[in-house]
Design a protein around this motif. Sequence first.
Motif, mmCIF file in Angstrom:
data_model
loop_
_atom_site.group_PDB
_atom_site.id
_atom_site.type_symbol
_atom_site.label_atom_id
_atom_site.label_comp_id
_atom_site.label_asym_id
_atom_site.label_seq_id
_atom_site.Cartn_x
_atom_site.Cartn_y
_atom_site.Cartn_z
ATOM 1 N N GLU A 13 130.781 91.550 100.568
ATOM 2 C CA GLU A 13 131.077 90.255 99.959
ATOM 3 C C GLU A 13 131.700 90.440 98.573
ATOM 4 O O GLU A 13 132.663 89.753 98.216
ATOM 5 N N ASP A 14 131.172 91.370 97.781
ATOM 6 C CA ASP A 14 131.725 91.662 96.460
ATOM 7 C C ASP A 14 133.155 92.168 96.562
ATOM 8 O O ASP A 14 134.031 91.748 95.797
ATOM 9 N N ILE A 15 133.380 93.075 97.479
ATOM 10 C CA ILE A 15 134.725 93.635 97.650
ATOM 11 C C ILE A 15 135.705 92.539 98.064
ATOM 12 O O ILE A 15 136.826 92.458 97.549
ATOM 13 N N ALA A 16 135.293 91.671 98.969
ATOM 14 C CA ALA A 16 136.158 90.558 99.387
ATOM 15 C C ALA A 16 136.454 89.640 98.197
ATOM 16 O O ALA A 16 137.590 89.162 98.048
ATOM 17 N N ALA A 17 135.463 89.403 97.337
ATOM 18 C CA ALA A 17 135.666 88.553 96.160
ATOM 19 C C ALA A 17 136.682 89.172 95.206
ATOM 20 O O ALA A 17 137.542 88.474 94.663
ATOM 21 N N VAL A 18 136.598 90.480 95.009
ATOM 22 C CA VAL A 18 137.567 91.158 94.139
ATOM 23 C C VAL A 18 138.963 91.054 94.735
ATOM 24 O O VAL A 18 139.938 90.763 94.025
ATOM 25 N N ARG A 19 139.079 91.269 96.028
ATOM 26 C CA ARG A 19 140.392 91.187 96.675
ATOM 27 C C ARG A 19 141.014 89.804 96.515
ATOM 28 O O ARG A 19 142.219 89.680 96.385
ATOM 29 N N LEU A 20 140.182 88.771 96.529
ATOM 30 C CA LEU A 20 140.688 87.403 96.352
ATOM 31 C C LEU A 20 141.106 87.107 94.917
ATOM 32 O O LEU A 20 142.049 86.362 94.682
ATOM 33 N N ARG A 21 140.392 87.678 93.932
ATOM 34 C CA ARG A 21 140.604 87.283 92.537
ATOM 35 C C ARG A 21 141.397 88.277 91.701
ATOM 36 O O ARG A 21 141.804 87.934 90.596
ATOM 37 N N ASP A 22 141.603 89.490 92.186
ATOM 38 C CA ASP A 22 142.321 90.491 91.396
ATOM 39 C C ASP A 22 143.594 90.899 92.119
ATOM 40 O O ASP A 22 143.553 91.623 93.116
ATOM 41 N N ALA A 51 117.853 90.598 83.729
ATOM 42 C CA ALA A 51 118.844 89.511 83.802
ATOM 43 C C ALA A 51 118.976 89.058 85.249
ATOM 44 O O ALA A 51 118.600 89.785 86.177
ATOM 45 N N GLU A 52 119.493 87.853 85.447
ATOM 46 C CA GLU A 52 119.668 87.323 86.796
ATOM 47 C C GLU A 52 121.149 87.068 87.041
ATOM 48 O O GLU A 52 121.741 86.201 86.402
ATOM 49 N N LEU A 53 121.733 87.827 87.961
ATOM 50 C CA LEU A 53 123.135 87.665 88.322
ATOM 51 C C LEU A 53 123.226 87.091 89.724
ATOM 52 O O LEU A 53 122.517 87.532 90.630
ATOM 53 N N GLY A 54 124.124 86.131 89.895
ATOM 54 C CA GLY A 54 124.340 85.506 91.195
ATOM 55 C C GLY A 54 125.198 86.367 92.108
ATOM 56 O O GLY A 54 125.462 87.538 91.837
ATOM 57 N N ARG A 55 125.670 85.751 93.162
ATOM 58 C CA ARG A 55 126.491 86.452 94.143
ATOM 59 C C ARG A 55 127.946 86.457 93.698
ATOM 60 O O ARG A 55 128.401 85.559 93.017
ATOM 61 N N ARG A 56 128.651 87.497 94.127
ATOM 62 C CA ARG A 56 130.082 87.647 93.896
ATOM 63 C C ARG A 56 130.450 87.612 92.413
ATOM 64 O O ARG A 56 131.517 87.118 92.045
#
Length: 189
Positions: free
Chosen positions: A7-16, A72-77
């Motif tokens: 999911e993280d990798i897909a988010a990077v591909r969409l935004r970078d 700390a609390e970090l959300g998804r993506r």
Amino acid sequence: MFPRTREDIAAVRLRDPAARGAFEIWLTYSGMHAVWGYRFSHWLWTARAFFLARVVSQYVRFLTGVEIHPAAELGRRVIIDHGSGVVIGETAIVGDDVLIYHGVTLGGTSAEGGKRHPTLGSDVVVGAGAAILGNITVGSGSVVGAGAVVVEDAPEGSLLVGVPAVARPKRGTKAPKDCFNYTDPAIYI
């Protein structure tokens, strides 16, 4: 853990736009390595292995240049782009789909216990070198400009620029004027 990584990798591909492929992101994106290391240290922290969690977080800081306290609390993506110099304090809360650029500080302004770091809503973008300080909230959908210093709460859909930052509605935002610190509609961006 692996579905979250995908999911993280897909988010990077969409935004970078510079991201060329999943393998490249997995291997070379230090900001993502910092987030993945944080997730492990956070898991240790919630399992009450506090010392080990701090050791892991400091090792990740050494490798990536990004310091995220394991409490700390970090959300998804959450994406940390370019990574180096990012600091996220112990009581910070970061929502889903947040994009953080290099040199950002989510820091405290007090040495007292309790909540002393900022809360970022979902879909927030934090520009390079910005500092968001204290127990404040930046509403969802906001953009914090590069180099801004945010020390007061900001409503959803804010554009925060300056030192200290002034909240203005982003272009196309339909928010009541009294939510923001201005009276002149000409400063809509």
